[in-house]
Design a protein around this motif. Structure first.
Motif, short mmCIF file in Angstrom:
data_model
loop_
_atom_site.label_atom_id
_atom_site.label_comp_id
_atom_site.label_asym_id
_atom_site.label_seq_id
_atom_site.Cartn_x
_atom_site.Cartn_y
_atom_site.Cartn_z
N PRO A 59 8.88 4.15 -2.71
CA PRO A 59 7.89 4.64 -1.76
C PRO A 59 6.92 5.63 -2.40
N ARG A 60 5.70 5.60 -1.93
CA ARG A 60 4.74 6.63 -2.34
C ARG A 60 5.05 7.86 -1.51
N ARG A 71 0.06 5.84 12.65
CA ARG A 71 0.73 6.57 11.57
C ARG A 71 1.70 7.55 12.19
N ARG A 128 3.20 10.37 2.32
CA ARG A 128 2.38 9.48 3.11
C ARG A 128 3.01 9.31 4.48
N ARG A 129 2.18 9.36 5.49
CA ARG A 129 2.65 9.04 6.83
C ARG A 129 2.70 7.53 6.94
N LEU A 130 3.79 7.01 7.48
CA LEU A 130 4.00 5.57 7.53
C LEU A 130 3.47 4.98 8.82
N LYS A 147 0.81 -1.21 0.00
CA LYS A 147 0.00 0.00 0.00
C LYS A 147 0.85 1.27 0.00
N ASP A 148 1.95 1.26 0.73
CA ASP A 148 2.77 2.45 0.86
C ASP A 148 3.93 2.48 -0.12
N HIS A 149 3.96 1.52 -1.05
CA HIS A 149 4.98 1.47 -2.08
C HIS A 149 4.31 1.26 -3.44
N LYS A 150 5.02 1.62 -4.48
CA LYS A 150 4.53 1.32 -5.82
C LYS A 150 5.54 0.41 -6.51
#
Length: 82
Positions: A34-35, A48, A38-40, A14-17
């Motif tokens: 990484p996208r 988050r 975005r807070r990880l 979800k937090d990477h492409k």
């Protein structure tokens, strides 16, 4: 459907492409980026949090998909947990 789309949906990232998928004799190599903005999610508490460090890119072995060995390549990031 593109191989990148299949890998993204199967891995559930979800937090990477998925930037690139390469196949060779050893299996699939998946390059993740990484996208931005975005807070990880903190691995300790699950909240988050904001980013404070990015480590060098490295490979990670993943569970085989469809009987094919998978290696993820990305830069781990660290967050400042509240």
């Amino acid at each position: 459907m593109l191989v990148e789309s299949l890998v993204r949906m199967t891995l559930g990232v979800k937090d990477h492409k998925v930037v690139k998928v390469e196949g060779d004799v050893d299996g699939l190599g998946v390059l993740l980026a990484p996208r931005l903005h975005r807070r990880l999610i903190c691995s300790g508490c699950g909240a988050r949090a904001s980013l404070y460090d990015t480590m060098p890119e490295r490979p990670w072995r993943h569970v085989p998909l469809w009987g094919i060995a998978v290696t993820l390549v990305y830069s781990p990031r660290r967050v400042h947990c509240p």
